[in-house]
Design a protein around this motif. Structure first.
Motif, mmCIF file in Angstrom:
data_model
loop_
_atom_site.group_PDB
_atom_site.id
_atom_site.type_symbol
_atom_site.label_atom_id
_atom_site.label_comp_id
_atom_site.label_asym_id
_atom_site.label_seq_id
_atom_site.Cartn_x
_atom_site.Cartn_y
_atom_site.Cartn_z
ATOM 1 N N LYS A 101 26.119 -26.006 13.141
ATOM 2 C CA LYS A 101 26.019 -25.346 14.447
ATOM 3 C C LYS A 101 27.187 -24.402 14.696
ATOM 4 O O LYS A 101 27.031 -23.344 15.337
ATOM 5 C CB LYS A 101 25.958 -26.411 15.543
ATOM 6 C CG LYS A 101 25.517 -25.910 16.908
ATOM 7 C CD LYS A 101 25.356 -27.090 17.850
ATOM 8 C CE LYS A 101 24.919 -26.638 19.244
ATOM 9 N NZ LYS A 101 24.757 -27.800 20.154
ATOM 10 N N SER A 102 28.347 -24.744 14.162
ATOM 11 C CA SER A 102 29.538 -23.911 14.381
ATOM 12 C C SER A 102 29.417 -22.534 13.739
ATOM 13 O O SER A 102 30.108 -21.594 14.144
ATOM 14 C CB SER A 102 30.785 -24.619 13.843
ATOM 15 O OG SER A 102 30.778 -24.681 12.423
ATOM 16 N N TYR A 103 28.566 -22.399 12.753
ATOM 17 C CA TYR A 103 28.377 -21.107 12.095
ATOM 18 C C TYR A 103 27.381 -20.221 12.859
ATOM 19 O O TYR A 103 27.286 -19.026 12.587
ATOM 20 C CB TYR A 103 27.888 -21.300 10.659
ATOM 21 C CG TYR A 103 28.976 -21.726 9.701
ATOM 22 C CD1 TYR A 103 29.664 -20.787 8.934
ATOM 23 C CD2 TYR A 103 29.317 -23.065 9.551
ATOM 24 C CE1 TYR A 103 30.656 -21.177 8.048
ATOM 25 C CE2 TYR A 103 30.308 -23.465 8.670
ATOM 26 C CZ TYR A 103 30.979 -22.524 7.923
ATOM 27 O OH TYR A 103 31.965 -22.913 7.038
ATOM 28 N N ASN A 104 26.605 -20.807 13.754
ATOM 29 C CA ASN A 104 25.593 -20.083 14.532
ATOM 30 C C ASN A 104 24.708 -19.207 13.642
ATOM 31 O O ASN A 104 24.546 -18.002 13.880
ATOM 32 C CB ASN A 104 26.272 -19.209 15.597
ATOM 33 C CG ASN A 104 25.268 -18.643 16.598
ATOM 34 O OD1 ASN A 104 24.227 -19.258 16.877
ATOM 35 N ND2 ASN A 104 25.558 -17.468 17.132
ATOM 36 N N ASP A 106 21.269 -17.647 11.690
ATOM 37 C CA ASP A 106 19.857 -17.384 11.968
ATOM 38 C C ASP A 106 18.960 -18.212 11.051
ATOM 39 O O ASP A 106 17.815 -18.506 11.403
ATOM 40 C CB ASP A 106 19.530 -15.900 11.758
ATOM 41 C CG ASP A 106 20.216 -15.006 12.777
ATOM 42 O OD1 ASP A 106 20.243 -15.377 13.963
ATOM 43 O OD2 ASP A 106 20.736 -13.949 12.366
ATOM 44 N N THR A 130 19.490 -26.313 21.299
ATOM 45 C CA THR A 130 19.688 -24.916 21.707
ATOM 46 C C THR A 130 18.429 -24.269 22.283
ATOM 47 O O THR A 130 18.518 -23.213 22.918
ATOM 48 C CB THR A 130 20.147 -24.072 20.500
ATOM 49 O OG1 THR A 130 19.124 -24.096 19.492
ATOM 50 C CG2 THR A 130 21.448 -24.613 19.936
#
Length: 500
Positions: A101-104, A106, A130
């Motif tokens: 999640k920290s990398y966000n 796609d 999210t």
């Protein structure tokens, strides 16, 4: 159109996983300009013992095939797969989820067998948290056999390289067939470029391109047959013995050839090849064969240790060290080198030397001319493969796929039990190579010489390699994943607008 943020899940357990990720990343950036990517090893960073030590243990296990086989066979089963996923999920999933999640991203793309089931569950939870769907795909980087941990039905699609992997996915992994896409193995874009430029290597244009490529690579005799020898990125394997055998057999069978040896980071091997006296190598080999139970240079024997006494051994050594062309190869052993105890032992007469020189000249008159070139860590491997006639290597899936992409016949010399065994089967079944174990380097050299001496056979193998090769696999995989990701991103954005 904005680029895509790709998160690759990989680990440095062999170079193939990272290489596949980087080949895909390159295609994402070409097809979807502005794309960025990261490589994440969640196993080392966010799991517990024993999983987080797999990278540290890889080098040891890969150097000890029996231990590797034991570990592979014990873990490669459906019950162990379920138990492993359950253990990691209960103990580590929250940390893995937080890390992803920290990398966000796609999209998440796994190119490692241990990064599928639990990461897929983590992506699903991220999607719920999210309100945006985070797709995950698996790209299997094995060619003919693979571990059961590759297969998770929770991912969007699984990209596979062969029918063998499809069968394993369906029968062992219980993956629905509509989740499988047979694409080939993703390899570096350089190989697609070289495949296009080379075309049919058996055609006049293909041969002309090969000759020009050899000249550009600094190969002196461009019209010689070219054998490329590899042992992995670290220059491991029985390379030295294989190169010796190739030199000897190519010479004996009258085949003019250049042997290109990829030494990797093994600087000692490269230096040794550069300085090796190949005439002495051939001389010693012939003597060892003619006197199989008596003398094997350069071992110094005592008078009682064998059937040639110390004086004879010293004379043979003196001849070997004093000539430049295959001295001391006369057969049978010259009568002048008698074992009489009172024979003078200090010098070889002019007559003896002349006799040996004459027999040597006759012996080497039919020899092929062979060059040996030691290469360090090669970054333009696609060019070297396109320039070569035969590849001698271990059964790594990426290397095999790269060779097939440029129509290069392959002589396999070793494989990791379980994991790479199916790769050898793939090459043999597709009829573009063979497997001869590296503990018999002479047999390896004999087979390679047979190929190089038979134009029709070599051409057939080359065509078979081209049929098996998929040089644009990385592009096709990246396009499919990218298009799917963009559709999900658009859908996420439209749903966000509706919710507002």
């Amino acid at each position: 159109m904005d680029g895509i943020k790709i998160l690759f899940l990989s680990a440095d357990t062999g170079g193939g996983h990272r290489a596949s990720a980087e080949s895909l990343a390159n295609q994402f950036q070409i097809l979807f300009p502005g794309s960025t990517y990261d490589l994440l090893d969640v196993i080392s960073l966010d799991t517990c013992m024993p999983y987080n030590k797999i990278g540290a243990h890889y080098k040891h296990l890969s150097a000890h095939p029996r231990q590797w086989k034991l570990v592979y066979e014990v873990t490669n089963s459906r019950p162990v797969e379920i138990a492993t996923d359950l253990h990691i999920k209960l103990a580590c999933e929250p940390r893995i989820r937080s890390r992803i999640k920290s990398y966000n991203p796609d999209v998440v793309v796994s190119v490692h067998p241990m990064m599928n089931g639990v990461p897929a569950a983590a992506c699903k939870k991220i999607s719920l948290e999210t309100g945006k769907h985070l797709p995950m795909f698996t790209v299997v980087t094995d060619l003919g056999s693979c571990h059961s941990l590759w297969f998770s039905s929770a991912v969007e699609k699984i990209f596979i390289a062969s029918e063998q992997i499809r069968s394993l996915a369906i029968n062992r992994g219980r993956i629905p067939e509509d989740k499988l896409i047979q694409s080939g193995l993703p390899i570096r874009h350089d190989f697609a470029v070289q495949a296009e430029k080379l075309g049919d290597r058996n055609s006049a244009d293909g041969l002309s391109y090969q000759l020009n490529l050899r000249e550009n690579l600094g190969i002196r005799n461009v019209d010689y047959r070219t054998v490329l020898v590899m042992g992995g990125g670290e220059g491991v394997g029985s390379l030295s013995a294989i190169v010796d055998a190739l030199y000897i057999e190519l010479s004996k069978k009258g085949i003019d050839a250049t042997i290109l040896v990829v030494c990797g980071r093994n600087e000692k091997l490269k230096k040794d090849l550069d300085e090796r006296d190949w005439d002495v190598t051939v001389s010693e080999s012939r003597l060892a064969k003619e006197l199989p139970n008596c003398w094997a240079p350069p071992i110094v024997t005592s008078p009682s240790a064998g059937c040639i006494d110390q004086s004879i051994t010293n004379r043979l050594r003196r001849v070997l060290s004093s000539r430049t062309k295959l001295d001391a190869v006369a057969s049978p052993l010259p009568a002048e080198l008698s074992t009489d105890e009172d024979e003078e032992d200090d010098e070889v007469s002019v007559q003896q030397k002349d006799m040996i020189e004459q027999e040597t000249a006759e012996y080497i008159s039919s020899f092929g001319r062979v060059d040996v070139i030691g290469l360090g860590f090669v970054t333009n491997m696609a060019e070297y493969m396109a320039a070569s006639d035969v590849l001698v290597t271990k059964a790594g899936p990426g290397t095999i796929a790269e060779a097939a992409a440029v129509g290069l016949p392959v002589m396999l010399t070793s494989f990791l039990p379980g994991q790479e065994e199916g790769n050898a089967d793939f090459v043999i079944e597709k009829q573009f190579g063979a497997l001869v174990p590296d503990y018999d380097p002479t047999a390896i050299a004999d087979e390679v010489c047979d190929w190089l001496s038979n134009e029709e056979k070599l051409a057939d193998m080359s065509r078979a390699a081209s049929v098996a090769g998929v040089p644009l696999a990385a592009r096709d995989i990246a396009r499919k994943i990218g298009q799917s990701t963009i559709r999900w991103r658009e859908l996420n954005e439209s749903e966000a607008v509706i919710n507002v």
